[in-house]
Motif scaffolding. Structure first.
Motif, PDB file in Angstrom:
ATOM      1  N   LYS A 242       0.840  -1.208   0.000  1.00  0.00           N
ATOM      2  CA  LYS A 242       0.000   0.000   0.000  1.00  0.00           C
ATOM      3  C   LYS A 242       0.870   1.252   0.000  1.00  0.00           C
ATOM      4  O   LYS A 242       0.582   2.235  -0.687  1.00  0.00           O
ATOM      5  CB  LYS A 242      -0.900   0.009   1.241  1.00  0.00           C
ATOM      6  N   VAL A 243       1.945   1.207   0.794  1.00  0.00           N
ATOM      7  CA  VAL A 243       2.865   2.349   0.868  1.00  0.00           C
ATOM      8  C   VAL A 243       3.525   2.579  -0.490  1.00  0.00           C
ATOM      9  O   VAL A 243       3.574   3.714  -0.993  1.00  0.00           O
ATOM     10  CB  VAL A 243       3.935   2.109   1.954  1.00  0.00           C
ATOM     11  N   VAL A 244       4.036   1.514  -1.098  1.00  0.00           N
ATOM     12  CA  VAL A 244       4.686   1.629  -2.408  1.00  0.00           C
ATOM     13  C   VAL A 244       3.713   2.204  -3.433  1.00  0.00           C
ATOM     14  O   VAL A 244       4.065   3.074  -4.242  1.00  0.00           O
ATOM     15  CB  VAL A 244       5.209   0.248  -2.857  1.00  0.00           C
ATOM     16  N   SER A 245       2.471   1.730  -3.386  1.00  0.00           N
ATOM     17  CA  SER A 245       1.452   2.211  -4.332  1.00  0.00           C
ATOM     18  C   SER A 245       1.156   3.689  -4.107  1.00  0.00           C
ATOM     19  O   SER A 245       1.056   4.471  -5.059  1.00  0.00           O
ATOM     20  CB  SER A 245       0.178   1.378  -4.169  1.00  0.00           C
ATOM     21  N   ALA A 246       1.023   4.096  -2.820  1.00  0.00           N
ATOM     22  CA  ALA A 246       0.712   5.498  -2.507  1.00  0.00           C
ATOM     23  C   ALA A 246       1.832   6.428  -2.943  1.00  0.00           C
ATOM     24  O   ALA A 246       1.594   7.527  -3.469  1.00  0.00           O
ATOM     25  CB  ALA A 246       0.454   5.649  -1.005  1.00  0.00           C
ATOM     26  N   VAL A 247       3.075   5.993  -2.747  1.00  0.00           N
ATOM     27  CA  VAL A 247       4.225   6.831  -3.110  1.00  0.00           C
ATOM     28  C   VAL A 247       4.322   6.999  -4.624  1.00  0.00           C
ATOM     29  O   VAL A 247       4.742   8.046  -5.119  1.00  0.00           O
ATOM     30  CB  VAL A 247       5.527   6.216  -2.543  1.00  0.00           C
ATOM     31  N   SER A 248       3.897   5.979  -5.379  1.00  0.00           N
ATOM     32  CA  SER A 248       4.113   5.985  -6.828  1.00  0.00           C
ATOM     33  C   SER A 248       3.122   6.838  -7.610  1.00  0.00           C
ATOM     34  O   SER A 248       3.272   7.006  -8.816  1.00  0.00           O
ATOM     35  CB  SER A 248       4.077   4.551  -7.369  1.00  0.00           C
ATOM     36  N   TYR A 249       2.098   7.394  -6.934  1.00  0.00           N
ATOM     37  CA  TYR A 249       1.202   8.315  -7.647  1.00  0.00           C
ATOM     38  C   TYR A 249       2.004   9.505  -8.156  1.00  0.00           C
ATOM     39  O   TYR A 249       2.945   9.960  -7.490  1.00  0.00           O
ATOM     40  CB  TYR A 249       0.092   8.830  -6.723  1.00  0.00           C
ATOM     41  N   PRO A 250       1.655  10.080  -9.306  1.00  0.00           N
ATOM     42  CA  PRO A 250       2.338  11.297  -9.773  1.00  0.00           C
ATOM     43  C   PRO A 250       2.314  12.379  -8.690  1.00  0.00           C
ATOM     44  O   PRO A 250       1.308  12.572  -8.014  1.00  0.00           O
ATOM     45  CB  PRO A 250       1.519  11.709 -11.004  1.00  0.00           C
ATOM     46  N   SER A 251       3.448  13.052  -8.533  1.00  0.00           N
ATOM     47  CA  SER A 251       3.602  14.019  -7.442  1.00  0.00           C
ATOM     48  C   SER A 251       3.799  15.422  -7.999  1.00  0.00           C
ATOM     49  O   SER A 251       4.889  15.763  -8.472  1.00  0.00           O
ATOM     50  CB  SER A 251       4.804  13.633  -6.571  1.00  0.00           C
ATOM     51  N   PRO A 252       2.754  16.270  -7.957  1.00  0.00           N
ATOM     52  CA  PRO A 252       2.919  17.658  -8.404  1.00  0.00           C
ATOM     53  C   PRO A 252       3.643  18.476  -7.340  1.00  0.00           C
ATOM     54  O   PRO A 252       3.116  18.719  -6.257  1.00  0.00           O
ATOM     55  CB  PRO A 252       1.462  18.135  -8.581  1.00  0.00           C
ATOM     56  N   VAL A 253       4.872  18.877  -7.645  1.00  0.00           N
ATOM     57  CA  VAL A 253       5.698  19.591  -6.663  1.00  0.00           C
ATOM     58  C   VAL A 253       6.430  20.729  -7.354  1.00  0.00           C
ATOM     59  O   VAL A 253       7.132  20.504  -8.351  1.00  0.00           O
ATOM     60  CB  VAL A 253       6.733  18.638  -6.012  1.00  0.00           C
ATOM     61  N   GLY A 254       6.252  21.945  -6.829  1.00  0.00           N
ATOM     62  CA  GLY A 254       7.016  23.099  -7.316  1.00  0.00           C
ATOM     63  C   GLY A 254       6.930  23.312  -8.810  1.00  0.00           C
ATOM     64  O   GLY A 254       7.934  23.644  -9.445  1.00  0.00           O
ATOM     65  N   GLY A 255       5.745  23.122  -9.393  1.00  0.00           N
ATOM     66  CA  GLY A 255       5.587  23.322 -10.824  1.00  0.00           C
ATOM     67  C   GLY A 255       6.039  22.151 -11.674  1.00  0.00           C
ATOM     68  O   GLY A 255       6.044  22.229 -12.904  1.00  0.00           O
ATOM     69  N   HIS A 256       6.434  21.052 -11.028  1.00  0.00           N
ATOM     70  CA  HIS A 256       6.860  19.856 -11.756  1.00  0.00           C
ATOM     71  C   HIS A 256       5.941  18.698 -11.378  1.00  0.00           C
ATOM     72  O   HIS A 256       5.444  18.629 -10.253  1.00  0.00           O
ATOM     73  CB  HIS A 256       8.300  19.481 -11.399  1.00  0.00           C
ATOM     74  N   GLU A 257       5.728  17.784 -12.284  1.00  0.00           N
ATOM     75  CA  GLU A 257       5.027  16.544 -11.946  1.00  0.00           C
ATOM     76  C   GLU A 257       6.064  15.440 -11.902  1.00  0.00           C
ATOM     77  O   GLU A 257       6.599  15.025 -12.925  1.00  0.00           O
ATOM     78  CB  GLU A 257       3.926  16.222 -12.963  1.00  0.00           C
ATOM     79  N   LEU A 258       6.341  14.971 -10.703  1.00  0.00           N
ATOM     80  CA  LEU A 258       7.408  13.998 -10.497  1.00  0.00           C
ATOM     81  C   LEU A 258       6.832  12.594 -10.378  1.00  0.00           C
ATOM     82  O   LEU A 258       5.798  12.388  -9.733  1.00  0.00           O
ATOM     83  CB  LEU A 258       8.191  14.334  -9.218  1.00  0.00           C
ATOM     84  N   ASN A 259       7.523  11.656 -10.972  1.00  0.00           N
ATOM     85  CA  ASN A 259       7.162  10.245 -10.827  1.00  0.00           C
ATOM     86  C   ASN A 259       8.237   9.586  -9.966  1.00  0.00           C
ATOM     87  O   ASN A 259       9.378   9.418 -10.417  1.00  0.00           O
ATOM     88  CB  ASN A 259       7.084   9.565 -12.191  1.00  0.00           C
ATOM     89  N   VAL A 260       7.872   9.282  -8.733  1.00  0.00           N
ATOM     90  CA  VAL A 260       8.833   8.704  -7.796  1.00  0.00           C
ATOM     91  C   VAL A 260       8.374   7.308  -7.403  1.00  0.00           C
ATOM     92  O   VAL A 260       7.202   6.954  -7.562  1.00  0.00           O
ATOM     93  CB  VAL A 260       9.000   9.579  -6.540  1.00  0.00           C
TER      94      VAL A 260
END
Length: 573
Positions: A242-260
């Motif tokens: 569940k944690v791995v899945s939650a972290v892997s959502y696209p992350s909009p940060v500082g004007g960037h969309e990060l895939n972590v």
């Protein structure tokens, strides 16, 4: 503030019913506070209550059958109990007073001095003091960026949870998690963006973890999670995924969309250990294995990892013994001019022969030394031996051969490396500028990014006239910006670009790029791993002037290296 409207729940631990009645009568007569009393008559009842206390304060008689309040205070400290404890006794003993206060009691009251005003004041003061203490602890034991617990708080809570599990026969899991390629985000987008990402990830972790579980941030992008009340390993694996899945959502940060993505290692009590240090050590090892397997992985601690851990502990024990008994050796590999192969210095290479293992590879024991902190005293041993070599060379008339020593960023982060170097060089009577410090490209960049002390120590070294060489250049996450911020003196082309199974250079274009870059920054270049005359000739054609490798010499003993230094010394003008 303790409100007079609020009921103050008092648990009295006393094996004498008469004493409980006396306390009940005193406190029930209070007009300032509303007290609600419960009576625990045995030390075992009290121990059980400490696991999950439902009161605001404990009043405990010092003598409890065959036990004493000392036993309960030690148990409370072990469990990190957050409820204040006031000790009562019929014995008039200043020694008991000092003893219980040192063990964490909020106060100590002689029974023959009890009165309602004294009890009211003591109880309220104990509660207020404990709240203040806990608030200060919260500030010290919380990560300032995310508000999550830090390593210290995580270890305390894990210790308390283990004590409860040992009594109840329950299971728990420790998860170690870190973000994949987080450093690249920091390097390319900057620390502010990295911090925003960490805040976002912290919120996501909170959203998938139960209230009863606990999350801490213990390092840059490293998190730990404690999961209690497990029925099986599958419960822990379910949470981890569940944690791995939650972290892997696209992350909009500082004007960037990060895939972590995240990697997780986990260890289970009681199967993998019964102490905080064992469980954390094994979860950390499982995390390392998860990251070796690729990105976005979850790894349980296994029998195979147990074998690795046993090898780690075996090597750690051996390293400690080697340090105490001077069982290391320092070999020297010549560095020379490509034109004429004239010796200009040596690289010091640590060697260790250990029992039935024979010669242990530095690739095996250096990571163990770094993980345990032994790299710092081992590094000082290397410094001392290198300076002894230089001293002996002085007596032979060799005054122009420097010795390059490999230094871990952990040695620099400790903040005492330069002081140790100066002290050792002074004691041996040698000039510090005959030493050169080699640090890997990746370590240099990590150290400068994450720890200002590394830059400070390196600057102090250059101030002493000591050259700084960047080892394994081209294999890390290169950035010319960092080299301009902190220019080194020497770049060493990694041997993976020089030699392979063929006569020619393996990566001539990369070698040429490194030589050109170094020239633009006025840096020397040394090519490592030269094994054939063809490689030497091609490096010369690229403009490289210096090298080392088996073509000219393997690493030598001190006696052999001394002969090389004498034979390769430039003739006097």
């Amino acid at each position: 503030m303790v409100s007079s409207e609020k009921v103050i729940r008092v648990h009295i631990v006393d094996d004498d019913p008469t004493d409980f009645v006396i306390l009940d009568e005193l406190l029930s007569g209070s007009t300032r506070f509303r007290f609600e009393l419960s009576h625990l008559s045995t030390i075992e009842e009290a121990r059980q209550e400490l696991l999950d206390p439902e009161c605001d304060v404990f009043l405990i008689d010092y003598f409890l059958g065959r036990g004493t309040a000392r036993d309960l205070l030690m148990e409370a400290r072990k469990l990190h109990c957050t409820i204040p404890i006031v000790v009562l006794t019929g014995a008039n003993s200043p020694q008991l007073d000092d003893e219980v206060l040192e063990l964490g009691a909020a106060d100590f009251l002689p029974k023959d001095e009890l009165s309602l005003p004294l009890l009211e004041r003591t109880i309220v003061h104990a509660i207020r003091h404990k709240r203040t203490e806990l608030e200060l602890e919260r500030m010290v034991k919380r990560d300032p960026l995310t508000g999550l617990g830090n390593r210290l708080l995580f270890e305390e809570i894990l210790e308390s949870s283990l004590a409860r599990c040992k009594r109840s026969g329950g299971k728990l899991a420790v998860l170690f998690m870190d973000l994949d390629r987080f450093k690249e985000i920091n390097d390319s987008l900057g620390h502010p963006t990295g911090d925003l990402l960490l805040l976002l990830i912290s919120d996501r972790l909170r959203s998938v973890i139960r209230e009863a579980d606990f999350i801490a941030r213990i390092g840059g992008d490293e998190f730990t999670i404690l999961i209690e009340e497990l029925h099986s390993v599958n419960d822990a694996l379910s949470v981890a995924h569940k944690v791995v899945s939650a972290v892997s959502y696209p992350s909009p940060v500082g004007g960037h969309e990060l895939n972590v993505s995240a990697s997780i290692g986990l260890a289970i009590y009681p199967e993998n250990g019964n102490t905080p240090i064992k469980l954390m050590q094994k979860a950390d090892l499982a995390l390392y294995e998860a990251k070796r397997s690729g990105l976005n992985k979850v790894q349980c601690f296994t029998a195979n990892l147990q074998t690795q851990l046993e090898k780690h502990l075996y090597l750690e024990k051996g390293l400690r013994y080697a340090l105490e008994n001077d069982q290391f050796d320092l070999h020297l590999q010549p560095q020379w001019t490509l034109e004429g192969q004239k010796v200009i210095g040596f690289e010091a290479l640590l060697r260790w022969r250990y029992g039935a293992e024979g010669m242990v590879s530095p690739a095996d024991f250096i990571p163990v030394a770094e993980k345990t902190g032994l790299i710092v005293p081992i590094g000082e041993w290397v410094l001392s031996r290198a300076c002894q070599y230089l001293k002996e060379w002085q007596l032979l008339g060799i005054n122009n051969c420097r010795i390059a020593i490999n230094v871990s960023p952990l040695q620099l982060k400790a903040g005492k490396f330069v002081d140790a170097l100066e002290s050792i060089a002074l004691a041996e009577g040698v000039s510090a500028d005959l030493l050169e410090v080699e640090i890997t490209e990746e370590s240099l960049l990590d150290g400068i990014e994450e720890h200002g002390r590394v830059s400070t120590e390196l600057s102090r070294l250059r101030g002493l006239g000591i050259k700084i060489a960047i080892d394994d250049f081209g294999t890390g996450y290169s950035s010319l910006r960092y080299l301009r911020q902190f220019p080194a003196d020497v770049v060493k082309i990694d041997k993976s670009f020089v030699s392979s199974d063929r006569e020619e250079l393996f990566e001539p274009d990369i070698c040429k790029a490194i030589v050109t870059m170094a020239e633009s920054l006025s840096m020397e270049v040394i090519a490592e791993g030269i094994e054939t005359p063809t490689q030497l000739l091609e490096l010369q054609q690229l403009g490289c002037l210096l090298g080392q490798g088996f073509l000219v010499s393997r690493p030598l003993t001190f006696e052999e290296a001394s002969q090389w230094a004498l034979a390769g010394r430039p003739s006097p003008a």
